[in-house]
Design a protein around this motif. Structure first.
Motif, short mmCIF file in Angstrom:
data_model
loop_
_atom_site.label_atom_id
_atom_site.label_comp_id
_atom_site.label_asym_id
_atom_site.label_seq_id
_atom_site.Cartn_x
_atom_site.Cartn_y
_atom_site.Cartn_z
N PHE A 98 124.58 -17.79 -32.92
CA PHE A 98 125.88 -17.82 -32.24
C PHE A 98 126.13 -19.18 -31.60
O PHE A 98 125.20 -19.89 -31.21
N PHE A 99 127.41 -19.52 -31.52
CA PHE A 99 127.85 -20.75 -30.85
C PHE A 99 128.01 -20.46 -29.35
O PHE A 99 128.52 -19.41 -28.95
N ALA A 100 127.61 -21.41 -28.52
CA ALA A 100 127.84 -21.33 -27.08
C ALA A 100 127.47 -22.66 -26.44
O ALA A 100 126.57 -23.35 -26.95
N PRO A 101 128.12 -23.05 -25.37
CA PRO A 101 127.65 -24.22 -24.63
C PRO A 101 126.40 -23.87 -23.84
O PRO A 101 126.11 -22.69 -23.60
N SER A 102 125.62 -24.88 -23.47
CA SER A 102 124.48 -24.63 -22.60
C SER A 102 124.98 -24.11 -21.26
O SER A 102 126.11 -24.41 -20.84
N ASN A 103 124.16 -23.31 -20.59
CA ASN A 103 124.55 -22.81 -19.28
C ASN A 103 124.61 -23.94 -18.26
O ASN A 103 123.84 -24.89 -18.36
N PRO A 104 125.50 -23.90 -17.28
CA PRO A 104 126.39 -22.77 -16.97
C PRO A 104 127.70 -22.76 -17.74
O PRO A 104 128.55 -21.93 -17.50
N GLY A 105 127.86 -23.69 -18.70
CA GLY A 105 129.09 -23.74 -19.47
C GLY A 105 129.65 -25.15 -19.49
O GLY A 105 129.03 -26.12 -19.04
N ILE A 106 130.86 -25.28 -20.02
CA ILE A 106 131.52 -26.59 -20.13
C ILE A 106 132.06 -27.01 -18.76
O ILE A 106 132.77 -26.24 -18.10
#
Length: 427
Positions: A98-106
């Protein structure tokens, strides 16, 4: 009472006896009335604090929710300084990537506090959910594929084509604390061309500079949980939505509480349909400072008692956190027949919203739980923003609008009912 020891005519003695009894009865009535006039008002924050301020889903607007190469989708959200946007969507030609930015996010604001805009694709990563044995990503992948004999922790994965070149992310700042994130499938023609599933996004509450949940959707190095597996393996968002629903909502403190005992027909604090009077309600509703209005009201005819109630430990009334009771403050007041009681406190996760008794306060003789007569009001002095997304943002735009009771749902979201936010009792 000491009597003189000589005889009095019976009739006079009878009169004296009656007068003595009458006098004692009157004193007793006065004492009882004084006792009955006194009561304790208690205000408690009963908001069940939640770590997320918002979440939602995104998908292709066409007949299929899948975002194919060359297609785009977008979603709008609110965030103040320090908050970030996190999201996840399945890499379609895989078993559980799955695609996702690294935590905590953008990141949504730069180090100078300015909103981030433009291409933020460099922050997107590709992750292995750890629940299915990976086949070589591509259109021939078998779904769902073989399950891992032992479920693995979520890890970042690298393909021939970087994730940032497969899914493009562009931020637009729409004014105030409002943003739009556009996602475009740019994988077409690459070695890792793939459809992208519908996805889910989330924004965490922030306290000072600390996000309350830095990992709203997934935690690298830990097992997949809370419905993420359904998204990573099949592109289904429903299980994860159900989880996020339970951790999204209000997390607001309440300011010190202004309590006023007065005699008259008009609420001395405010009136709906009327602009802020410039007597201190603006400072209460914008900053949580009730002292200015309290000082003014003490000089006003008809006002009998004025108090500012503070939680003994924290001054403000914090919400319920991790099952612990919320902030509470009490005060003994004296309200006679014909008196009324008004109270007001700031809803802290706002620019200028406050909670107060509706109409003309409450009758002084009222006893019991009066939470149901409380209302949420907009003071009309600052432009409203999404509750929980104003924190740390630039000062809101000033305005001059009449005080109005807010509807629920409001223009941004749905808050708990007033009895689920504040409990007010008079005993």
């Amino acid at each position: 009472m000491q009597f003189v020891k000589f005889k009095l005519p019976f009739s006079l003695l009878s009169v004296i006896s009656v007068l003595a009894v009458s006098s004692c009865s009157k004193d007793d009535d006065d004492d009882e009335m004084a006792v009955n006039d006194r009561a304790t008002i208690t205000v408690e924050n009963v908001i069940e604090s939640k770590p997320l301020t918002q979440f939602g889903t995104f998908m292709n607007a066409g007949s299929s929710p899948v975002i194919n190469p060359g297609e785009s989708t977008s979603f709008t959200f609110y965030a103040g300084k320090g908050q970030a946007i996190s999201f996840a969507a399945m890499y379609g030609n895989s078993n559980d990537l799955f695609f996702a930015p690294s935590n905590p996010g953008i990141k949504l604001y730069d180090n100078s506090g300015n909103p981030v805009t433009g291409d933020v694709s460099s922050q997107i990563r590709l992750w292995d959910n750890g629940t299915r044995i990976n086949q070589t990503p591509g259109p021939t992948v078998t779904h769902p594929g073989e399950a891992e004999l032992v479920t693995k922790n979520i890890t970042e994965i690298t393909l021939a084509t970087p994730a940032s070149q497969l899914l493009k992310a562009e931020l637009t700042h729409d004014g105030g604390t409002k943003f739009t994130l556009k996602l475009t499938n740019t994988s077409g023609g690459t070695a890792n061309e793939t459809p992208v599933s519908a996805g889910i996004w989330a924004v965490s509450h922030i306290s000072g500079t600390t996000l309350l949940k830095e990992d709203p959707i997934f935690s690298p190095g830990k097992l997949s949980a809370n419905g993420l597996t359904d998204l990573a393996e099949t592109g289904k968002t429903t299980p994860l939505e159900q989880y996020l629903t339970g951790i999204t909502g209000s997390n607001s403190a309440l300011s010190p509480v202004l309590v006023v005992v007065y005699n008259g027909n008009d609420n001395p604090v405010f009136k709906t349909g009327e602009n802020d009077r410039g007597q201190g309600l603006k400072e209460l509703s914008q900053q949580g400072n009730a002292d200015i209005l309290a000082a003014f009201l003490k000089t006003k005819p008809g006002v009998k008692e004025v108090f500012v109630l503070k939680d003994p430990a924290t001054a403000v009334l914090l919400p319920r956190i991790n099952g612990n009771d919320g902030g509470k403050a009490s005060q003994v007041i004296s309200a006679q027949k014909g008196d009324r009681i008004a109270l007001a406190m700031m809803y802290a996760q706002s620019n200028d919203w406050f909670i107060a008794a509706t109409n003309n306060g409450v009758a002084g003789a009222t006893r019991g739980d009066i939470s149901s007569i409380m209302g949420l009001f907009d003071n009309g002095t600052l432009e409203s923003s999404f509750p929980g997304a104003h924190i740390g943002s630039e000062p809101a735009q000033a305005e001059s609008q009449p005080v109005q009771q807010l509807a629920n749902p409001n223009q941004f979201n749905t808050l708990p009912s007033l009895p689920q936010m504040v409990k007010v009792t008079i005993q």
